[in-house]
Design a protein around this motif. Structure first.
Motif, PDB file in Angstrom:
ATOM      1  N   VAL A  30     -10.475   3.234   6.787  1.00  0.00           N
ATOM      2  CA  VAL A  30     -11.566   3.313   7.740  1.00  0.00           C
ATOM      3  C   VAL A  30     -11.201   2.260   8.742  1.00  0.00           C
ATOM      4  CG1 VAL A  30     -14.084   2.451   8.122  1.00  0.00           C
ATOM      5  CG2 VAL A  30     -13.353   4.286   6.487  1.00  0.00           C
ATOM      6  N   ARG A  31     -10.596   1.074   8.352  1.00  0.00           N
ATOM      7  CA  ARG A  31     -10.304  -0.131   9.131  1.00  0.00           C
ATOM      8  C   ARG A  31      -9.203   0.012   9.821  1.00  0.00           C
ATOM      9  NH1 ARG A  31      -8.747  -3.019  12.075  1.00  0.00           N
ATOM     10  NH2 ARG A  31      -8.525  -5.155  12.251  1.00  0.00           N
ATOM     11  N   ALA A  32      -8.295   1.171   9.573  1.00  0.00           N
ATOM     12  CA  ALA A  32      -7.243   1.441  10.361  1.00  0.00           C
ATOM     13  C   ALA A  32      -7.664   2.111  11.961  1.00  0.00           C
ATOM     14  CB  ALA A  32      -6.322   2.873   9.759  1.00  0.00           C
ATOM     15  N   PHE A  50      -2.585   2.387   6.358  1.00  0.00           N
ATOM     16  CA  PHE A  50      -2.756   3.462   5.549  1.00  0.00           C
ATOM     17  C   PHE A  50      -1.975   3.269   4.169  1.00  0.00           C
ATOM     18  CE2 PHE A  50      -3.404   5.607   9.685  1.00  0.00           C
ATOM     19  CZ  PHE A  50      -4.568   6.048   9.316  1.00  0.00           C
ATOM     20  N   SER A  51      -1.024   2.413   4.084  1.00  0.00           N
ATOM     21  CA  SER A  51      -0.497   2.159   2.671  1.00  0.00           C
ATOM     22  C   SER A  51      -0.996   1.078   2.115  1.00  0.00           C
ATOM     23  CB  SER A  51       1.179   1.663   3.074  1.00  0.00           C
ATOM     24  OG  SER A  51       0.962   0.383   3.692  1.00  0.00           O
ATOM     25  N   LEU A  82      -0.922  -0.133  -2.098  1.00  0.00           N
ATOM     26  CA  LEU A  82      -0.173  -1.268  -2.320  1.00  0.00           C
ATOM     27  C   LEU A  82      -1.023  -2.388  -2.979  1.00  0.00           C
ATOM     28  CD1 LEU A  82       1.702  -1.733   1.131  1.00  0.00           C
ATOM     29  CD2 LEU A  82       2.930  -1.123  -0.969  1.00  0.00           C
ATOM     30  N   TYR A  83      -2.303  -2.294  -2.665  1.00  0.00           N
ATOM     31  CA  TYR A  83      -3.187  -3.381  -3.141  1.00  0.00           C
ATOM     32  C   TYR A  83      -3.299  -2.853  -4.723  1.00  0.00           C
ATOM     33  CZ  TYR A  83      -7.068  -6.460  -3.355  1.00  0.00           C
ATOM     34  OH  TYR A  83      -8.081  -7.483  -4.021  1.00  0.00           O
ATOM     35  N   ARG A  84      -3.359  -1.411  -5.018  1.00  0.00           N
ATOM     36  CA  ARG A  84      -3.546  -1.165  -6.610  1.00  0.00           C
ATOM     37  C   ARG A  84      -2.345  -1.489  -7.413  1.00  0.00           C
ATOM     38  NH1 ARG A  84      -6.265   3.323  -4.282  1.00  0.00           N
ATOM     39  NH2 ARG A  84      -4.314   4.640  -4.417  1.00  0.00           N
ATOM     40  N   ARG A  85      -1.161  -1.234  -6.584  1.00  0.00           N
ATOM     41  CA  ARG A  85       0.048  -1.571  -7.117  1.00  0.00           C
ATOM     42  C   ARG A  85       0.407  -2.965  -7.400  1.00  0.00           C
ATOM     43  NH1 ARG A  85       3.623  -2.532  -9.807  1.00  0.00           N
ATOM     44  NH2 ARG A  85       5.688  -1.756  -9.833  1.00  0.00           N
ATOM     45  N   PHE A  86       0.231  -3.959  -6.504  1.00  0.00           N
ATOM     46  CA  PHE A  86       0.952  -5.225  -6.561  1.00  0.00           C
ATOM     47  C   PHE A  86      -0.208  -6.073  -6.661  1.00  0.00           C
ATOM     48  CE2 PHE A  86       4.122  -2.917  -4.160  1.00  0.00           C
ATOM     49  CZ  PHE A  86       5.264  -2.867  -5.145  1.00  0.00           C
ATOM     50  N   LEU A 122       6.020  -6.695  14.787  1.00  0.00           N
ATOM     51  CA  LEU A 122       5.584  -7.167  13.294  1.00  0.00           C
ATOM     52  C   LEU A 122       4.080  -7.695  13.097  1.00  0.00           C
ATOM     53  CD1 LEU A 122       8.414 -10.062  12.718  1.00  0.00           C
ATOM     54  CD2 LEU A 122       7.835  -7.987  11.181  1.00  0.00           C
ATOM     55  N   HIS A 123       3.320  -7.305  14.121  1.00  0.00           N
ATOM     56  CA  HIS A 123       1.950  -7.533  14.040  1.00  0.00           C
ATOM     57  C   HIS A 123       1.334  -6.682  12.886  1.00  0.00           C
ATOM     58  CE1 HIS A 123      -1.948  -8.932  15.427  1.00  0.00           C
ATOM     59  NE2 HIS A 123      -2.397  -7.795  15.207  1.00  0.00           N
ATOM     60  N   GLY A 124       1.696  -5.478  12.467  1.00  0.00           N
ATOM     61  CA  GLY A 124       1.250  -4.777  11.488  1.00  0.00           C
ATOM     62  C   GLY A 124       1.312  -5.382   9.971  1.00  0.00           C
ATOM     63  N   ILE A 125       2.430  -5.990   9.871  1.00  0.00           N
ATOM     64  CA  ILE A 125       2.587  -6.759   8.606  1.00  0.00           C
ATOM     65  C   ILE A 125       1.764  -8.149   8.319  1.00  0.00           C
ATOM     66  CG2 ILE A 125       4.161  -7.948   7.046  1.00  0.00           C
ATOM     67  CD1 ILE A 125       6.478  -5.891   7.942  1.00  0.00           C
ATOM     68  N   CYS A 126       1.878  -8.667   9.622  1.00  0.00           N
ATOM     69  CA  CYS A 126       1.027 -10.120   9.719  1.00  0.00           C
ATOM     70  C   CYS A 126      -0.397  -9.753   9.866  1.00  0.00           C
ATOM     71  CB  CYS A 126       1.370 -10.598  11.139  1.00  0.00           C
ATOM     72  SG  CYS A 126       3.003 -11.080  11.548  1.00  0.00           S
ATOM     73  N   TYR A 127      -0.887  -8.928  10.076  1.00  0.00           N
ATOM     74  CA  TYR A 127      -2.328  -8.925  10.108  1.00  0.00           C
ATOM     75  C   TYR A 127      -2.663  -8.004   8.968  1.00  0.00           C
ATOM     76  CZ  TYR A 127      -7.189  -8.090  11.638  1.00  0.00           C
ATOM     77  OH  TYR A 127      -8.521  -8.485  11.725  1.00  0.00           O
TER      78      TYR A 127
END
Length: 416
Positions: free
Chosen positions: A148-150, A272-273, A277-281, A319-324
């Motif tokens: 949803v936040r996407a 979307f990932s 990623l949150y559940r895995r790591f 890089l904003h995607g990873i940063c945010y």
């Protein structure tokens, strides 16, 4: 089951598909408004001759986060529903946005900053309120939140592209574009799920207004370290929001709004990932990667130029995607996990907004203003390169502090 008055209180919730669509539209408009008015504001102010007020203009948002989080985002949600606050704040805010362009000039610059402060006091609490409505509506399925936040990211991208394609990147009219969507969101908020306000505690009114329960979460060592690092990383973050647009312009890129939208496009990809990623790591690796990405981004800006180094400018923006996502979206989910057992979800999200978009970005805006004051009246790309060294070093140091001090003690609860 659903409460008698229609508020979402427990297990029964609107059909998943319809709920997701409604909340996605909420996020789209929420961040379209912000993106339209903020992405190229630094360039607008520099173009009309009030570049010396950029630091002040980007300080009002943090100040508003502090004031608004206390008065509206945290205290008011004890007595008013998040839904009704969204209606009121976006409708009144939309009117102010229509007024702002008339004061973006050398004669009205100071008035513009004050009016912008008034608007941001209304807007900033809605960031936490939108998160609260979405997270409470999903209940235990917080893993649906990143999807949803996407759509907030899509809204920000749409704002940047529309501003760029319309040739408004350097025009005060960006605020009137934001105003139209703000009014639409105010009316649309009437249709949102009527989630319950935080339940009042048995404590005194003073304790409730001061949100003692929410601040009590800071007694948990892991959450305290997270909030501290989130506040610190928001200092260099503020410099990106304030000065990325004039920097990109100095690199010789004409479509500044469209270029900066690349950052939100990458944000969308990583968004979307996030559930997987949150559940895995868990939260720590995501937060750490996010902070390291901020350091890398500013290092790239420090070497980027309008010639052979133009790739570094584009990569830094991308890089904003990873940063945010890896820091702020993961951080919102982590905060929800910590706050849910205490029943202070809205207050905790408001508190996070207070520390990050409030205290951290206020410090960052003022520090950025001091660095910008050392530049010539019309900075060249070489002048801009030196300015990005300080935030690169700061972000790297914060990442190291986080790595060696934070332990995720909510891991088991999140996996469930």
């Amino acid at each position: 089951m659903a409460a008698i008055d229609g508020t979402i209180a427990g297990g029964a919730r609107p059909a998943a598909g319809m709920l997701t669509a409604r909340l996605s539209a909420l996020m789209f408009m929420q961040f379209f408004v912000w993106g339209a008015g903020a992405v190229t504001l630094g360039l607008v102010m520099q173009t009309v001759g009030i570049g010396d007020l950029i630091a002040n203009a980007f300080s009002v948002g943090p100040i508003a986060s502090i004031v608004g989080s206390f008065l509206l985002g945290m205290a008011a949600t004890r007595f008013l529903s998040p839904k009704m606050l969204m209606v009121i704040l976006h409708l009144v805010g939309g009117v102010l946005l229509f007024i702002l362009p008339g004061f973006i000039n050398p004669e009205g610059g100071s008035t513009f900053v004050w009016l912008l402060l008034c608007y941001m006091i209304l807007y900033m609490p809605t960031v936490g309120l939108a998160n609260t409505i979405a997270l409470k509506s999903f209940g235990e399925r917080v893993d649906r939140f990143p999807f949803v936040r996407a759509f907030g990211t899509i809204g920000w991208i749409a704002a940047g592209l529309i501003i760029g394609w319309a040739g408004l990147s350097a025009s005060p009219e960006i605020f009137r574009v934001a105003a139209v969507v703000s009014l639409a969101l105010g009316f649309y908020s009437l249709t949102l799920p009527n989630v319950e306000a935080d339940a009042p505690s048995d404590g005194s009114l003073v304790r409730q207004v001061l949100c003692v329960e929410a601040f009590g979460l800071l007694r948990q060592r892991s959450f305290l370290i997270f909030v501290t690092c989130a506040t610190l990383i928001s200092i260099p973050l503020a410099m990106y929001y304030a000065y990325a647009s004039p920097y990109v312009g100095a690199a010789g890129i004409e479509n500044v709004g469209g270029t900066l939208a690349i950052g939100q496009m990458s944000e969308l990809v990583f968004m979307f990932s996030m559930p997987l990623l949150y559940r895995r790591f868990g939260v720590k690796p995501l937060l750490l990667v996010g902070m390291a990405a901020w350091a890398l981004r500013y290092a790239l800006f420090a070497i980027g130029d309008g010639g052979s180094g133009l790739w570094a400018v584009y990569l830094g923006v991308a890089l904003h995607g990873i940063c945010y996502d890896f820091f702020f979206v993961a951080g919102a989910i982590y905060t929800q996990t910590i706050a849910a057992p205490k029943g202070v979800n809205a207050q905790a999200q408001g508190m996070l907004t207070l520390f990050t978009y409030g205290v951290g970005m206020l410090l960052g805006s003022q520090i950025g203003g001091l660095l910008y004051a050392q530049l010539p009246a019309t900075p060249t790309i070489a002048d801009w390169q030196g300015m990005w060294v300080a935030p690169a070093v700061a972000a790297a140091v914060i990442a190291l502090i986080f790595q060696f001090s934070f332990r995720d003690d909510s891991r088991e609860g999140v996996r469930g």
